[in-house]
Design a protein around this motif. Structure first.
Motif, PDB file in Angstrom:
ATOM      1  N   ILE A 166     -22.620   4.681 -12.640  1.00 41.22           N
ATOM      2  CA  ILE A 166     -23.187   5.855 -12.162  1.00 41.22           C
ATOM      3  C   ILE A 166     -23.044   6.875 -12.867  1.00 41.22           C
ATOM      4  CG2 ILE A 166     -23.234   7.715 -10.020  1.00 41.22           C
ATOM      5  CD1 ILE A 166     -22.366   5.144  -8.254  1.00 41.22           C
ATOM      6  N   GLY A 207     -22.609   4.627  -3.131  1.00 37.67           N
ATOM      7  CA  GLY A 207     -23.767   4.506  -4.370  1.00 37.67           C
ATOM      8  C   GLY A 207     -23.652   3.106  -4.964  1.00 37.67           C
ATOM      9  N   LEU A 226     -28.378   4.704  -0.310  1.00 39.34           N
ATOM     10  CA  LEU A 226     -27.583   5.771  -0.434  1.00 39.34           C
ATOM     11  C   LEU A 226     -27.186   6.785   0.574  1.00 39.34           C
ATOM     12  CD1 LEU A 226     -25.854   7.698  -2.341  1.00 39.34           C
ATOM     13  CD2 LEU A 226     -27.809   8.641  -3.244  1.00 39.34           C
ATOM     14  N   THR A 239     -25.472   9.815  -8.044  1.00 42.36           N
ATOM     15  CA  THR A 239     -26.064   8.568  -7.680  1.00 42.36           C
ATOM     16  C   THR A 239     -27.573   8.514  -7.628  1.00 42.36           C
ATOM     17  OG1 THR A 239     -24.113   7.800  -6.269  1.00 42.36           O
ATOM     18  CG2 THR A 239     -25.933   6.589  -6.172  1.00 42.36           C
TER      19      THR A 239
END
Length: 502
Positions: A248, A452, A436, A402
């Protein structure tokens, strides 16, 4: 003189410097040109570009949030130290490609590139929704950090937020991105040098009495041995979470809207060598003082209620004057990110919403004003978000990280995976974003794994699966992109990249 008065005095001096730079940037900016106002005329050299990228990337979460997270999680959090080296490589690989395409097609926002490549207004809309949403919490944590810094010094929490808002609005909405970039460069150097100076000053025999890095590690190993072994004292950074943060973090460093647009701002393709090398030193080595202060906090402030306050509280304990300077540096760190994000908000709304869906024939001068007004309205929403948000600075920032990582997959497709078309891009982005939200607010971190990770995994499965069955209807544009990038990057010249579309 009280500590609060001292803070105000130092802030007044630093703000005077920032506003002077703002005025100089304003004088050099064509206020009626979208390119000049939002992209500094695409004229930034490598040194200023790497500093504005670094200052925008390392913000209040760096000085306060990262220190607090090292304090809480120990060695498990060191992924952020290592990953900036990988991120620097990504900046070189993807930053150059974004610059080439932006130069030729006149892109300003992420949605410009994605919507054009996939030939889909829906792609532009989805990417703009994700881009605007991710900026709310990220702006919010800068304001939150400003409030925390003021609070430590004895001033009201709300005063830090209001002061930040007024200053950033003046010099970003009025000055243009050239003013912002120049100010970022000064602020970035200021808070990075100060963090190194304060960390080693605190380490010295005459202050905390530790004396050396070796003695510091011995002391922490003796008091809290789990701090220096995986997964750390909190147990949060398991292998799954550590890997999720790696992926991420690197993707977000390319695809945050306020950073993505900076890759369009380079004067030439050679600037990205400076950006990449500079980021390794600015970012990776910048974590060394943060680690030192976090470990000192473990020894001298083990019971502190709010880990995000470790750095200013520790400095205040030994020197009110340096604490006041630290608050000014933290303020500058937050400003260098908020101003960039404010511009990103205004730009996304102006280009991806207003011009694309509301008034396509709007003049450039009117678009600049639409962006200014939209920025103020969206900033007000961020302020509301700040006061209702819960969690540490880094935990809240990961929602933004994310979202930015979700934008990476369709961007990767445009440059390296021509098989994918608009359905792969649109469905995967929408579903990844939905996952998410679900794993952040409804069912947080299922099975102890950061939410995430599920979002990105779901997005990747859909993107590459749909791409296997999808017939990419826009082969001509796909082939043109590949030809442009091949010529520009292999023959190393702006002139050659223009020749690619002739």
């Amino acid at each position: 003189m009280s500590i609060t008065t001292l803070v105000y005095l130092v802030l007044f001096i630093s703000v005077f410097v920032y506003l002077t730079i703002c005025y100089l940037g304003y004088k050099k900016t064509n206020q009626g040109s979208v390119d000049d106002f939002y992209l500094a005329g695409r004229s930034l050299g490598g040194f200023v570009l790497f500093l504005t990228v670094g200052a925008s990337w390392f913000s209040m979460w760096f000085l306060l949030g990262a220190t607090g997270s090292f304090f809480t999680h120990g060695v498990g959090f060191n992924s952020f130290f290592i990953l900036n080296i990988v991120l620097a490589m990504f900046m070189f690989i993807f930053g150059r490609r974004l610059w080439v395409l932006g130069k030729i097609y006149g892109y300003v926002t992420p949605g410009d590139l994605l919507g054009h490549y996939y030939d889909s207004k829906m792609t532009r809309l989805i990417s703009s929704i994700i881009g605007v949403y991710l900026l709310f919490p990220y702006i919010g944590i800068q304001l939150l950090g400003a409030g925390v810094a003021f609070e430590v010094m004895g001033s009201p929490f709300w005063l830090g937020i209001v002061t930040m808002l007024i200053l950033v609005t003046i010099y970003s909405v009025a000055g243009g991105l050239k003013a912002v970039a120049w100010t970022d460069a000064v602020q970035g150097l200021f808070y990075m040098l100060l963090s190194w100076g304060l960390a080693f000053w605190l380490l010295g025999n005459g202050v905390t009495g530790i004396g050396s890095l070796k003695d510091l590690f011995i002391g922490v190993q003796s008091e809290l041995p789990e701090f220096l072994s995986y997964p750390g004292p909190s147990g949060y950074f398991t292998a799954a979470n550590w890997f999720a943060y790696i992926v991420i973090y690197v993707m977000a460093g390319i695809c945050f809207p306020h950073l993505w647009t900076r890759y369009y701002m380079a004067k030439d393709i050679k600037s990205f060598k400076t950006v990449s090398i500079g980021h390794i030193f600015f970012a990776s080595w910048g974590f060394i003082p943060i680690i030192i202060v976090a470990m000192l906090g473990r020894l001298f402030l083990p019971e502190i209620a709010n880990p995000d306050q470790v750095f200013p509280t520790l400095v205040l304990e030994y020197s009110p004057i340096l604490a006041a300077i630290f608050v000014a540096a933290a303020f500058g760190a937050a400003m260098s990110t908020v101003d960039s994000q404010m511009f990103a908000l205004g730009t996304i709304f102006t280009r991806d919403v207003w011009k694309s869906f509301i008034k396509p024939d709007e003049s450039e001068n009117r678009l600049v004003w639409v962006g200014r007004i939209a920025t103020l309205i969206l900033m007000a929403i961020s302020v509301i978000w700040t006061f209702v948000a819960e969690g540490s600075i880094v935990a809240l920032s990961m929602i933004s990280f994310t979202c930015a990582a979700i934008l990476f997959t369709p961007m990767f497709g445009a440059m390296f995976y021509p098989k994918a078309g608009k359905y792969a891009a649109n469905v995967s982005m929408a579903v990844g974003f939905a996952i998410l939200l679900l794993t952040s607010y409804v069912y947080p971190d299922p099975l102890g794994v950061y939410g995430g990770a599920y979002a990105l995994l779901g997005q990747w499965i859909l993107f590459f699966t749909i791409a296997q069955f999808e017939q990419n209807q826009n082969r001509e544009r796909r082939d043109k992109y590949q030809r442009i990038l091949k010529i520009a990057l292999n023959e190393k010249g702006e002139e050659d990249s223009h020749k690619a579309i002739s």
